[in-house]
Design an enzyme around this catalytic site. Structure first.
Site, short mmCIF file in Angstrom:
data_model
loop_
_atom_site.label_atom_id
_atom_site.label_comp_id
_atom_site.label_asym_id
_atom_site.label_seq_id
_atom_site.Cartn_x
_atom_site.Cartn_y
_atom_site.Cartn_z
CD GLU A 187 34.70 38.25 44.92
OE1 GLU A 187 34.41 39.06 44.00
OE2 GLU A 187 33.89 37.92 45.80
CB CYS A 220 37.91 44.41 40.37
SG CYS A 220 37.39 44.76 42.04
P1 NAD Z 1 46.67 38.37 38.50
O1 NAD Z 1 45.64 37.43 38.01
O2 NAD Z 1 47.87 38.61 37.67
O3 NAD Z 1 47.22 37.86 39.93
C1 NAD Z 1 46.36 37.72 41.03
C2 NAD Z 1 46.97 36.74 42.02
O4 NAD Z 1 46.88 35.42 41.48
C3 NAD Z 1 48.43 36.97 42.34
O5 NAD Z 1 48.65 36.72 43.71
C4 NAD Z 1 49.12 35.94 41.47
O6 NAD Z 1 50.38 35.60 41.96
C5 NAD Z 1 48.14 34.79 41.58
N1 NAD Z 1 48.18 33.76 40.51
C6 NAD Z 1 48.20 33.95 39.17
N2 NAD Z 1 48.16 32.77 38.53
C7 NAD Z 1 48.11 31.80 39.47
C8 NAD Z 1 48.05 30.38 39.45
N3 NAD Z 1 48.02 29.70 38.30
N4 NAD Z 1 47.98 29.71 40.61
C9 NAD Z 1 47.98 30.38 41.79
N5 NAD Z 1 48.06 31.74 41.89
C10 NAD Z 1 48.11 32.44 40.73
O7 NAD Z 1 45.93 39.76 38.82
P2 NAD Z 1 46.54 41.17 39.23
O8 NAD Z 1 47.19 41.81 38.07
O9 NAD Z 1 47.32 41.06 40.50
O10 NAD Z 1 45.20 41.99 39.61
C11 NAD Z 1 44.39 42.60 38.67
C12 NAD Z 1 43.20 41.72 38.32
O11 NAD Z 1 42.50 41.35 39.50
C13 NAD Z 1 42.18 42.46 37.47
O12 NAD Z 1 41.68 41.58 36.50
C14 NAD Z 1 41.10 42.84 38.47
O13 NAD Z 1 39.83 43.07 37.90
C15 NAD Z 1 41.11 41.65 39.36
N6 NAD Z 1 40.55 41.96 40.68
C16 NAD Z 1 39.31 41.48 40.97
C17 NAD Z 1 38.71 41.80 42.17
C18 NAD Z 1 37.34 41.32 42.50
O14 NAD Z 1 36.98 41.39 43.68
N7 NAD Z 1 36.56 40.85 41.57
C19 NAD Z 1 39.42 42.59 43.10
C20 NAD Z 1 40.70 43.03 42.78
C21 NAD Z 1 41.25 42.71 41.55
#
Ligand code: NAD
Length: 517
Positions: A260, A294
């Site tokens: 997601e 998102c």
């Molecule tokens: P992010 O990608 O920085 O982090 C999200 C999560 O992924 C965190 O828990 C982070 O620690 C983890 N993570 C990052 N790299 C990783 C790796 N290599 N291995 C394992 N875990 C890893 O995102 P963010 O800044 O927390 O959130 C914002 C983003 O999330 C935006 O792009 C938003 O659109 C998206 N989002 C999408 C949805 C959806 O349902 N499509 C919902 C909420 C947020």
């Protein structure tokens, strides 16, 4: 807000992982700052490789028992989880506001989503339906059943620090799975509070360990989780950058993913639109959660004949919002802070880039400089003005192709609906979309069964891009990752399918009429 009393009511103060007064740079402790004013909310002890291993072992053990509990009985435990969360709704909602800066009603709404998905999962626990197919062989039957999958790793983003876990954990639980939650390090307190409530309910019923929580850096905890073959499904919510990295690692070990990821959502306003509906929907979509959803509306694609009128109305609406930026827990606030300084920098960068590309800032574009919104730790505060940028006559504005996690709305114009749909579909992400029109044919073009309309997972008519209900499947296409969570048949991601041919003929018959005598 007296966070000490709040933390006490939520059981955080006495939680062994909670550190009330974390020293600066304390090893192994994540210090949590509120984006509201930079104050320290507390600290959380981080897990290391040993703790990670213990969590996986405990999850495996719990799964062996949990998978054998009848699904409707699993559902009753999830019902109690929902009730326990409901009882703490006000406090948990406030914690979300303090930790990630959502305004009070959105913080409460986030917790309501846990209650809603728990209700949904309870009903589901009496279904999880398989199918029966006619066999080509006499006195045979073909049946399909759904079985528990195993361990489900849930990686959540900061901006939905509770709901996303629940969408996964409640469905996984009724499906007979065990959840291992790795929250964002920007929101570990909400995770600690929610997971403790869930674990307490599970333990009361003799199933401790079905809701695991691991907190740590991506290097120490996130990456090992993703690479771990013992974890059957990785459900990851976050940026497309993260999804690409996670997807590759899980594919390498032939595991399953539910991704997601980011969105770049548009609203189309045609000549036939009812602006009484469109304007408030666009304002909420663009400005709600300070543009950190998102599903935030990031692009407006408006018919050229209406563009000036719509922009004028939007500017007037944004003007009203400007006086209601501030502490998200104060009554009347509509826009809270961004999550951190980097997010403010990204906002400023996007505004500058838009200007350099010929965009015209109609309103906003600045960090809010108000003494009352300054940060306690000497920073300038994380509040920014909701912004509207009108694209140049060429309709070209490359920065609008990117998802900037802030309240910036880019405005494009069109002459024909097919042009509008092409602009909408021109970005990499494919999460949410909406059209405002009273014209039946435009609606049908947008939802065309041949797939020539919106290319997004969500395509709304006369309502905005954000604020999905849990009953439908939630997720998006292209760079949004293709996953589906929450309602409809999303539960299938958390189970494995088994097909059985059952022979009650008393003789052995082979399919396709093959003789092997
Ligand atoms: P992010 O990608 O920085 O982090 C999200 C999560 O992924 C965190 O828990 C982070 O620690 C983890 N993570 C990052 N790299 C990783 C790796 N290599 N291995 C394992 N875990 C890893 O995102 P963010 O800044 O927390 O959130 C914002 C983003 O999330 C935006 O792009 C938003 O659109 C998206 N989002 C999408 C949805 C959806 O349902 N499509 C919902 C909420 C947020």
């Amino acid at each position: 807000m007296n966070s000490t009393a709040l933390f006490k009511r939520l059981g955080l103060s006495s939680h062994p992982r909670f550190v009330a007064r974390p020293g600066k740079g304390a090893a192994g402790v994540q210090v949590v700052h509120s984006p509201i004013d930079g104050s320290v909310l507390g600290g959380v002890r981080l897990d290391d490789a040993k703790k990670y291993e213990a969590a996986i072992r405990s999850a495996q053990e719990a799964f062996e028992k949990w998978r054998l509990v009848p699904a409707p009985v699993r559902g009753q435990i999830v019902r109690e989880l929902g009730d326990a969360i409901r009882a703490h709704k006000a406090d948990l909602g406030m914690l979300v506001s303090l930790e990630v800066g959502k305004i009070t009603s959105e913080g409460q709404g986030e917790i309501q989503e846990i209650v809603d998905i728990a209700d949904f999962a309870v009903g589901l626990s009496r279904q999880l339906p398989g199918q029966v197919f006619p066999s080509e062989r006499a006195h045979h039957r073909i049946v399909e059943q759904w079985l528990p999958l195993g361990l489900v790793g849930v990686i959540s983003a900061f901006n939905f620090p509770a709901a996303v876990w629940a969408w996964n954990a409640c469905l996984a639980a009724v499906c007979g799975d065990v959840t291992i939650w790795k929250p964002s390090l920007l929101a570990p307190l909400t995770a600690l509070a929610c997971n403790s409530i869930a674990e307490k309910v599970a333990a009361k019923h003799g199933h401790p360990g079905i809701f695991q929580l691991i907190i740590g850096s991506d290097e120490q905890i996130g990456k090992p989780l993703v690479a771990d073959k013992r974890v059957a499904l990785i459900s990851a919510t976050g940026s497309t950058r993260m999804g690409r990295a996670v997807g590759q690692v899980v594919a390498q070990r032939l595991g399953r993913t539910l991704l997601e990821l980011g969105g770049n959502n548009a609203v189309i306003v045609t000549e036939e639109a009812d602006l009484k509906l469109a304007i408030p929907a666009i304002v909420f979509g663009a400005v709600g959660t300070a543009g950190q959803r998102c599903t935030t509306t990031r692009r407006l694609i408006v018919h050229e004949k209406l563009a000036d009128r719509v922009c004028k109305k939007l500017v007037a609406a944004f003007e009203q919002v400007m006086s209601r930026i501030g502490d998200p827990t104060a009554p009347g606030t509509l826009v809270g802070p961004l999550i951190n300084e980097q997010a403010v920098k990204n906002y400023e960068h996007a505004v500058l880039a838009a200007k350099a590309e010929g965009g015209r800032v109609l309103i906003g574009g600045q960090r809010v400089k108000k003494a009352s919104l300054k940060s306690q730790n000497g920073g300038s505060g994380l509040y920014v003005q909701p912004t509207i940028v009108r694209a140049p006559a060429s309709n070209k504005l490359p920065i609008a192709q990117e998802e900037t996690f802030a309240p910036i709305l880019y405005v494009f114009t069109f002459k024909t609906l097919s042009q509008a749909i092409a602009i909408q579909n021109s970005v990499d992400a494919g999460l949410s979309s909406a059209i405002f029109t009273e014209r039946f044919r435009e609606v049908e073009a947008f939802l065309h069964p041949g797939g020539t309309g919106s290319d997004c997972g969500i395509a709304n008519i006369n309502c905005g891009t954000s604020g999905a209900e849990i009953g439908g499947a939630f997720g998006g296409e292209k760079d949004t990752g293709g996953g589906r969570e929450s309602g409809s048949d999303s539960w299938k991601a958390y189970m494995r399918r088994q097909t059985s041919a059952i022979n009650f003929s008393g003789t052995l018959a082979l399919a396709q009429g093959i003789k092997f005598e």
